[in-house]
Design a protein around this motif. Structure first.
Motif, PDB file in Angstrom:
ATOM      1  N   SER A   1       3.763   3.197  -4.136  1.00 20.34           N
ATOM      2  CA  SER A   1       2.536   3.798  -5.625  1.00 20.34           C
ATOM      3  C   SER A   1       3.039   3.360  -6.977  1.00 20.34           C
TER       4      SER A   1
ATOM      5  N   LYS B   1      -7.723   8.099   2.979  1.00 18.68           N
ATOM      6  CA  LYS B   1      -9.055   6.660   2.462  1.00 18.68           C
ATOM      7  C   LYS B   1      -8.306   6.289   0.982  1.00 18.68           C
ATOM      8  N   PRO B   2      -8.841   5.556   0.732  1.00 20.71           N
ATOM      9  CA  PRO B   2      -8.621   4.677  -0.726  1.00 20.71           C
ATOM     10  C   PRO B   2      -9.583   5.577  -1.381  1.00 20.71           C
ATOM     11  N   PRO B   3      -8.660   5.240  -3.049  1.00 18.58           N
ATOM     12  CA  PRO B   3      -9.413   5.758  -3.218  1.00 18.58           C
ATOM     13  C   PRO B   3     -10.707   5.626  -4.759  1.00 18.58           C
ATOM     14  N   VAL B   4     -11.349   4.386  -3.411  1.00 22.64           N
ATOM     15  CA  VAL B   4     -12.646   4.122  -3.633  1.00 22.64           C
ATOM     16  C   VAL B   4     -13.945   4.431  -2.768  1.00 22.64           C
TER      17      VAL B   4
ATOM     18  N   ASP C   1     -17.864   6.297   4.326  1.00 21.79           N
ATOM     19  CA  ASP C   1     -18.643   6.795   2.807  1.00 21.79           C
ATOM     20  C   ASP C   1     -20.023   6.275   3.133  1.00 21.79           C
TER      21      ASP C   1
ATOM     22  N   PRO D   1      -8.047  -1.447  -4.151  1.00 19.88           N
ATOM     23  CA  PRO D   1      -8.136  -0.945  -5.487  1.00 19.88           C
ATOM     24  C   PRO D   1      -7.760  -1.468  -6.349  1.00 19.88           C
TER      25      PRO D   1
ATOM     26  N   ARG E   1      -7.763  -3.861 -12.580  1.00 22.70           N
ATOM     27  CA  ARG E   1      -9.309  -3.029 -12.209  1.00 22.70           C
ATOM     28  C   ARG E   1      -9.842  -3.441 -13.688  1.00 22.70           C
TER      29      ARG E   1
ATOM     30  N   SER F   1       0.308  -1.352  -0.129  1.00 20.62           N
ATOM     31  CA  SER F   1       0.234   0.247   0.404  1.00 20.62           C
ATOM     32  C   SER F   1       0.766   1.299  -0.149  1.00 20.62           C
TER      33      SER F   1
ATOM     34  N   ARG G   1       0.291   0.846  -9.063  1.00 16.70           N
ATOM     35  CA  ARG G   1      -0.630   1.430 -10.529  1.00 16.70           C
ATOM     36  C   ARG G   1      -0.085   0.479 -11.191  1.00 16.70           C
TER      37      ARG G   1
ATOM     38  N   HIS H   1      -4.486   0.737   0.348  1.00 13.06           N
ATOM     39  CA  HIS H   1      -4.747   1.366  -0.707  1.00 13.06           C
ATOM     40  C   HIS H   1      -4.576   0.158  -2.177  1.00 13.06           C
TER      41      HIS H   1
END
Length: 349
Positions: free
Chosen positions: A37, A138-141, A174, A81, A48, A34, A41, A78
């Protein structure tokens, strides 16, 4: 498949055939990942799936989420996702940190494609999760937070327990999943009863509204057991509708042992909740009942026994808007996330 034939046997071999050790080592590895980066990616390019959908006022990159229980304390937020999940649910967390039940407490039934657990909400506590989210982001979802009752808290003080966790984690969630259906905390499932649930939801709804101020309150979803009768489930749904619940998560683990392979009946006698393929039919039945009983008014996250795109599609056909994976992912690896998400993306909904 590569994961089933090579990776999983190797993980179990180096972990002394202990499923909880496998789980812990996986979280350690993903937690480290996590923070890298470029690796995230690269994984994202492989796993994804872009199949956006809007539900609960939230935009999900795809319909496949990680169910609560895999990453209770948000240690690998992280990484999920990057492995293809369109949303992540952490927890179940409780007001007080607690070690959970005695070990061993996690059992794999490979022939049955199933898991039995009696973990008992082992977690570092709501404040510790809040601190981790504040520090790491937070995660990007979309991020769901499952909250439950501390084992040490008497049942008649459960409302305060849930409310504390909701307040502590409100800035980061969320949506909240209200877990009143785990079989591994004594007395917890009594909170599904009409009077107890009504009191709990009224107070959590009030607190959520106060915390939101002029904004929309954070969605509250109730996670239900697959073992409820239709009559009990209908009563629960009436309470949920009356108190403005945003949706349902169907279902938690089951106390039933139907569907276990004959060679694994001895392991099946272990106490705890059963998840995985034996739950496939029942979870879809509960999703369909909820959808029909509420005339589609309550969004549903379907979870339980999803092992391919067909099983996930069955959940959506029954009335779910999103699905979650746990046992299937644990047993068959991230390739399952990709197959399920892309299978759903190929269908018109």
């Amino acid at each position: 498949m590569f994961f089933d034939k090579i990776v999983r046997p190797a993980l179990y071999r180096v972990s002394g055939n202990d499923p909880e050790t496998v789980h812990e080592r996986t979280l350690v590895a993903l937690g480290g990942l996590s923070r890298v980066s470029p690796a995230l990616r690269a994984l994202g390019r492989v796993y994804r799936t872009d199949d956006p959908v809007t539900l609960l006022g939230l935009r999900f990159p795809n319909r496949v989420g990680l169910a609560a229980g895999m990453d209770k304390n948000g240690r690998a937020l992280h990484a999920w996702p990057a492995l293809g999940f369109g949303f992540v649910e952490v927890g179940t967390v409780t007001r007080h940190a607690q070690p959970g039940n005695d070990k061993p407490r996690l059992f794999t039934l490979a022939q049955s494609d199933a898991v039995i657990n009696r973990m008992g909400f082992n977690n570092a506590g709501a404040e510790a999760l809040a601190a981790r989210l504040a520090a790491g982001g937070k995660p990007p979802v979309p991020l769901g937070v499952s909250i439950g009752k501390s084992k040490a808290t008497p049942l008649d003080e459960a409302v305060d327990d849930y409310r504390f966790s909701l307040r502590a984690l409100h800035p980061y969630a969320d949506y909240f999943a209200i877990n009143v259906s785990s079989p591994n905390t004594p007395g917890l499932r009594a909170l599904q009863d009409k009077t107890a649930l009504a009191e709990l939801l009224a107070e959590l709804r009030k607190t959520s509204t106060e915390l939101a101020g002029d904004a929309e309150p954070t969605p509250l979803l109730v996670k239900v057991a697959p073992d409820l009768t239709d009559e009990a489930l209908a009563e629960l749904l009436g309470v949920c509708l009356e108190h403005g619940v945003s949706g349902l998560i169907a279902t938690n683990t089951t106390l039933s042992r139907d569907g276990i392979a004959p060679a694994e009946t001895a392991v099946g006698e272990q106490a705890g909740g059963l998840s995985g393929r034996p739950l496939t039919t029942r979870s879809a039945e509960v999703v369909r009942f909820v959808h029909e009983e509420t005339a589609g008014k309550l969004p549903i996250i379907g979870v339980g026994g999803i092992f391919d795109g067909t099983g996930a599609a069955r959940m959506l056909d029954a009335g779910a808007g999103l699905v979650q994976l746990y046992s299937g992912f644990a047993l068959h690896g991230p390739g399952l996330v990709k197959r399920v998400a892309r299978g759903l993306a190929a269908r018109p909904y």
